[in-house]
Design an enzyme around this catalytic site. Structure first.
Site, PDB file in Angstrom:
ATOM      1  N   LYS A 179      48.382  42.738  50.531  1.00  0.00           N
ATOM      2  CA  LYS A 179      47.108  43.273  49.752  1.00  0.00           C
ATOM      3  C   LYS A 179      46.790  44.480  50.736  1.00  0.00           C
ATOM      4  CE  LYS A 179      45.337  38.737  47.547  1.00  0.00           C
ATOM      5  NZ  LYS A 179      44.420  37.980  47.758  1.00  0.00           N
ATOM      6  N   HIS A 182      41.302  46.593  52.074  1.00  0.00           N
ATOM      7  CA  HIS A 182      40.688  46.787  50.330  1.00  0.00           C
ATOM      8  C   HIS A 182      39.144  46.684  51.556  1.00  0.00           C
ATOM      9  CE1 HIS A 182      39.217  43.042  49.712  1.00  0.00           C
ATOM     10  NE2 HIS A 182      40.149  42.664  49.125  1.00  0.00           N
ATOM     11  N   HIS A 185      37.157  43.922  53.612  1.00  0.00           N
ATOM     12  CA  HIS A 185      37.747  43.292  54.800  1.00  0.00           C
ATOM     13  C   HIS A 185      36.829  44.886  55.570  1.00  0.00           C
ATOM     14  CE1 HIS A 185      42.066  42.564  52.780  1.00  0.00           C
ATOM     15  NE2 HIS A 185      41.317  41.509  53.020  1.00  0.00           N
TER      16      HIS A 185
END
Length: 627
Positions: A179, A182, A185
């Protein structure tokens, strides 16, 4: 030490450790039992006066701390602060309550007998103590110059080898593989980095852990999704974006089947089967899993380098796929696990006097995320033997950590006996965060857009003369994002704002960096030789006094942040420091002044730059020297 939570705007300042004196012999613990901070001689002198008067030197450290260390702190700077105002404040009410002094006049007369203490004013609940301004300024400048990058932080009590540092383990960032990094985080990463920096700067041995999720049913679904929708060429070009699209699409298939009255609902079941094969050692799935993991780690490393974030260890959830079996066996042997009618294993753990359910294994005996977290915590206990552990994770995960801590307490883990609020460092969410590329926001896009906007602004400013303009713009972009995130209380949600974040003159990361770069420029171009021996009588000015006073407050602000683990304490201090620097810069020129005046002011600005640099690095930012 138990980290105590306290509101950052609390009217009562945090309790401050005393500076131990050899003649008092009040320190009877090891370094890791008490944090000892260096403060200015006058503050220590006031504490010594109180200690001697009340005959506290014969008491142990705990009693001295309880009676004295919360009593004296440096005055805050206000708009009406003027030269000659008291620099220190003694909590008179606490003197009455804890030390037992009966007459305010008695302590006033006792303090005013001391050399350099010129004024003692009375308020309802406090004594405001003024010392000789020249002596105060000289002490501030000397201390900052001597301590430099260490100013504001703790120093070892002695160099004895048997004085072992206390170990703090901080787990932060912790994205799931495959992932993109983004916005979700972001807060864990920069708050966790601040917490680790804070402990490290104040003398702790810090283990910085990044816990990457690379195991579980979701990987089975990702592998299935890649079989259906993956593209090898796109994977090479932008691996995380390609994997993210695959992940979104396969989960959409699962959701569509779940909501459909006619679909077979086979996608989720197929994902479970794939993960079971992976756990059983299927070589092709292991190969694919390793490719996904390696690509993810490589891309994350780029983002961490850009943010200036580092870790001492990176742990993978998959590392505990075998170790967790031993933990589940241990729990069974200790008869701690119960089973429901479906065969699901759980524990009933104590949570502040109530019992909550902590599910640890599936009906087939396989592990869950919670049990793997337990296995990781037990493994870290053996490897690092931490005195404190902090998980920097958003507030929505608080039930998980109540369960985790409850299980670890049952297993006798010492650090888990502390309140969950001291272990789970919670934070709120970012709201309204978006970029030009769409509603799915990746941190890379946010930083790129911020960098480009700043570069455009710098390019149009007539005063900008920078060789590495894009590099500086990128550092300012990171500063803008970090300061906007950290300047409010951790638990508060905040609204993302491009206008506030990228403002050169408002309270922003760019504003702080600009103040630092401006000081660097002045120190380079003023044409005055800096010297440590200056005539402090040249600093008899209200603006200079305000700046010196706030420089003196930095150690106490650091200690307040260590008490609360609130980064906003530091950020708000830095913003205020910058405003006072700008005021002094505008009214107290260096260039063109008499040598004595110029050298005194130059040293004052140099000390302000040192404190500003220390604070920037504490919140995880590299100071900019030109803009």
């Amino acid at each position: 030490m138990i980290v105590r939570r306290r509101g950052w705007l609390s009217p009562t300042p945090p309790r401050l450790p005393t500076l131990p004196e050899a003649e008092h012999n009040i320190y009877n613990g090891s370094v890791h039992e008490k944090r000892v901070f260096r403060y200015f001689a006058f503050r220590s002198k006031i504490l010594r006066i109180l200690s001697k008067k009340e005959n506290l030197s014969s008491l142990d450290f705990e009693k001295v701390e309880d009676k004295v260390t919360s009593l004296v702190w440096t005055q805050d700077v206000r708009k009406k602060t003027r030269i000659g105002d008291p620099q220190y404040r003694v909590d008179y009410k606490a003197l009455l309550d804890t030390v037992g002094i009966e007459e305010q006049e008695d302590i006033r007369q006792y303090l005013t007998k001391e050399q350099d203490i010129e004024v003692v004013l009375s308020e309802k609940n406090a004594l405001l103590i003024g010392v000789n301004v020249d002596a105060f300024n000289k002490q501030v400048l000397q201390t900052v110059q001597e301590e430099g990058i260490h100013y504001g932080y703790s120093l070892p009590v002695n160099n004895n080898a048997d004085k072992v540092k206390q170990t703090v383990l901080v787990e932060y960032s912790s994205p799931n593989i495959a992932k993109p990094f983004h916005a979700g985080h972001l807060r864990s990463t920069i708050i966790g980095n601040f917490v680790a920096n804070l402990y490290e700067s104040t003398g702790y041995n810090v283990q910085r852990i990044n816990w990457l999720g690379d195991w579980g049913t979701q990987f089975g679904l990702l592998a299935l999704g890649f079989q259906r929708y993956g593209n090898e060429e796109l994977l090479k070009l932008d691996p995380l974006l390609q994997l993210f699209k695959v992940y979104v699409q396969i989960n959409k298939d699962v959701e569509d089947e779940k909501n459909s009255q006619t679909a077979s609902k086979s996608t989720y079941k197929h994902g479970l089967e794939i993960f079971s094969k992976l756990e059983a050692g299927d070589q092709e799935l292991l190969r694919l899993w390793k490719i996904f993991r390696d690509l993810s780690v490589k891309e994350y490393s780029k983002m961490y380098q850009r943010l200036g974030v580092s870790f001492t260890d990176t742990h993978f959830e998959s590392d505990y796929s075998e170790k967790v079996k031993d933990v589940l066996t241990l729990l069974r042997e200790k008869d701690l696990v119960q089973f429901d009618q479906d065969g699901v294993g759980f524990m009933s753990v104590d949570d502040q006097g109530q019992h909550i359910k902590a599910t640890l294994m599936k009906s087939d005996g396989s592990s869950l995320y919670l049990s793997r977290d337990v296995a990781a915590a037990l493994d870290r206990q053996k490897r690092f033997n931490p005195d404190h552990v902090h998980y920097v994770v958003e507030a929505g995960q608080q039930l998980h950590f109540r369960q985790l801590v409850g299980v670890l307490r049952e297993l006798g883990v010492q650090w888990a006996t502390r309140p969950v609020e001291n272990i789970h460092i919670k934070f709120g969410r970012i709201e309204g965060m978006s970029s030009r590329r769409g509603s799915v926001v990746f941190l890379r896009d946010i930083l790129d857009e911020a960098r480009d906007r700043i570069a455009d602004s710098m390019h149009t400013r007539k005063t900008t003369k920078i060789v590495n303009e894009l590099e500086v713009a990128d550092r300012l972009a990171v500063s803008a994002v970090v300061v906007q995130d950290l300047k409010g209380q951790r638990l508060s949600n905040y609204n993302f704002s491009w206008d506030r974040m990228l403002n050169f003159s408002a309270d922003s990361g760019i504003f702080i960096q600009y103040a630092h770069a401006r000081l660097c420029s002045m120190l380079r171009s003023c044409g005055i030789q800096k010297t440590a021996d200056v005539d402090v009588t040249c600093l008899h000015d209200d603006v200079a006094f305000q700046l010196m006073l706030i420089i003196a407050r930095y150690p106490e602000v650091v200690q307040g942040s260590l008490t609360t683990l609130e980064p906003c304490n530091i950020v708000q201090y830095l913003l205020r420091l910058c405003h006072l620097i700008n005021a002094a810069y505008a009214t107290l020129p260096v260039k063109g002044e008499d040598t004595g005046v110029a050298q005194a002011r130059l040293l004052m600005f140099d000390c302000a730059k040192q404190v500003l640099s220390n604070g920037l690095q504490l919140i995880g930012l590299k100071p900019v020297t030109e803009m």
